[in-house]
Design a protein around this motif. Sequence first.
Motif, PDB file in Angstrom:
ATOM      1  N   ASP A  44       0.846  -1.195   0.000  1.00 29.14           N
ATOM      2  CA  ASP A  44       0.000   0.000   0.000  1.00 29.14           C
ATOM      3  C   ASP A  44       0.881   1.244   0.000  1.00 29.14           C
ATOM      4  O   ASP A  44       1.374   1.653   1.048  1.00 29.14           O
ATOM      5  CB  ASP A  44      -0.917  -0.023   1.236  1.00 29.14           C
ATOM      6  CG  ASP A  44      -1.983   1.062   1.191  1.00 29.14           C
ATOM      7  OD1 ASP A  44      -2.222   1.622   0.104  1.00 29.14           O
ATOM      8  OD2 ASP A  44      -2.564   1.353   2.250  1.00 29.14           O
ATOM      9  N   THR A  63       2.111   5.117  -2.267  1.00 25.89           N
ATOM     10  CA  THR A  63       2.098   6.077  -3.369  1.00 25.89           C
ATOM     11  C   THR A  63       3.541   6.496  -3.604  1.00 25.89           C
ATOM     12  O   THR A  63       4.255   6.817  -2.652  1.00 25.89           O
ATOM     13  CB  THR A  63       1.248   7.314  -3.043  1.00 25.89           C
ATOM     14  OG1 THR A  63      -0.116   6.923  -2.893  1.00 25.89           O
ATOM     15  CG2 THR A  63       1.344   8.354  -4.161  1.00 25.89           C
ATOM     16  N   LYS A 121       1.035   2.153 -11.923  1.00 24.56           N
ATOM     17  CA  LYS A 121       0.130   2.111 -10.779  1.00 24.56           C
ATOM     18  C   LYS A 121       0.777   2.763  -9.556  1.00 24.56           C
ATOM     19  O   LYS A 121       1.975   2.663  -9.348  1.00 24.56           O
ATOM     20  CB  LYS A 121      -0.234   0.661 -10.453  1.00 24.56           C
ATOM     21  CG  LYS A 121      -1.097  -0.020 -11.497  1.00 24.56           C
ATOM     22  CD  LYS A 121      -1.443  -1.442 -11.062  1.00 24.56           C
ATOM     23  CE  LYS A 121      -2.317  -2.136 -12.099  1.00 24.56           C
ATOM     24  NZ  LYS A 121      -2.659  -3.520 -11.682  1.00 24.56           N
ATOM     25  N   ASN A 122      -0.059   3.398  -8.752  1.00 26.62           N
ATOM     26  CA  ASN A 122       0.358   3.979  -7.461  1.00 26.62           C
ATOM     27  C   ASN A 122       1.387   5.096  -7.625  1.00 26.62           C
ATOM     28  O   ASN A 122       2.148   5.379  -6.692  1.00 26.62           O
ATOM     29  CB  ASN A 122       0.930   2.904  -6.533  1.00 26.62           C
ATOM     30  CG  ASN A 122      -0.082   1.832  -6.174  1.00 26.62           C
ATOM     31  OD1 ASN A 122      -1.231   1.891  -6.575  1.00 26.62           O
ATOM     32  ND2 ASN A 122       0.350   0.849  -5.416  1.00 26.62           N
TER      33      ASN A 122
END
Length: 316
Positions: free
Chosen positions: A29, A31, A51-52
């Motif tokens: 999880d 960013t 992604k992210n």
Amino acid sequence: MTNFCTLFDKGFLGRGVALHESLMEQCPDFTLWMMCMDDLSYTMLQKLNLKNVKLLKVSEVEDERVLAVKPDRKTNEYCWMFSSVLPLYLLEKNPGMDTVTYIDADMYFYAPVDEIYREFGDNSIMIIPHAFSEKHKHREKTSGKYNVGMMIFRNDPYGLECLRWWKDRVIEWCYDRYEDGKLGDQLYLDDWTERFKKVFVLTHPGADVASWNTDRFKFKKEKDGKVTGFEKATGKNFPLIFYHFHALKIYMASRGKIKPYPVSVYDRTVYRLYIPALQRAYDTIKAIDPTWSYGCVKKLDILRVIKQNMVLWVTK
């Protein structure tokens, strides 16, 4: 949610994509804020749509004070300034962000990052020693006690005070030379444990392994794909969390194949996993732009290549 940030230009884009791949595997999880120092890397990342990832242009992060000294700084010197400027920008712009972790783009994670954050606990600032091996110990004077490669800053008065102080210093002086106890952005970290409160020094041997300390260890790839390190002096083993591929040169051989240049015999287990990751990154980029070769050396020293191949053949 773990917030990471990094920065690079087109020359380090391939490394940044490989770094992202490793975080996808080791941090469920997160960013990753990627700040692009040029338009070409920004445009490519838009097309890759990783992604992210949240993209930033350097122009979004620059302010008047930073721009005022830009003409006086070489490209690498200007990039170094943002190891403080970028995390500070993110924390000030996102008051709900608890922490931000700065990471150099030329790193790769081999194991989950959880242990780092468990050890960090409720501190406000995290730094990691170079942990120089004996043959590199002399470098501490000019490179400093601590490495900028990975740092954590909490969005509290202590973390912000540190970042603002550091930003002020690199605006005053950030050059690629040793002068009066300074070199680039790095030696400013030397007194942080006394200058600021709630500073945590991470001493996990599997964090920030790099060319300046890797000869202290041996590495073994396990059946599950993880890498275990062993301290030669004590025999103590540990999971390799991340390796810092500082100063690694690569070249593009025939048919777009990525080759390291050169590889230390100490790091072969580690490189056998990283080079394929770089290959995947370049393959992904070249699927969009087949001419992309940024970040690769243009001219090889043939004698050095021959020497490397002989060493690798003898030690395999």
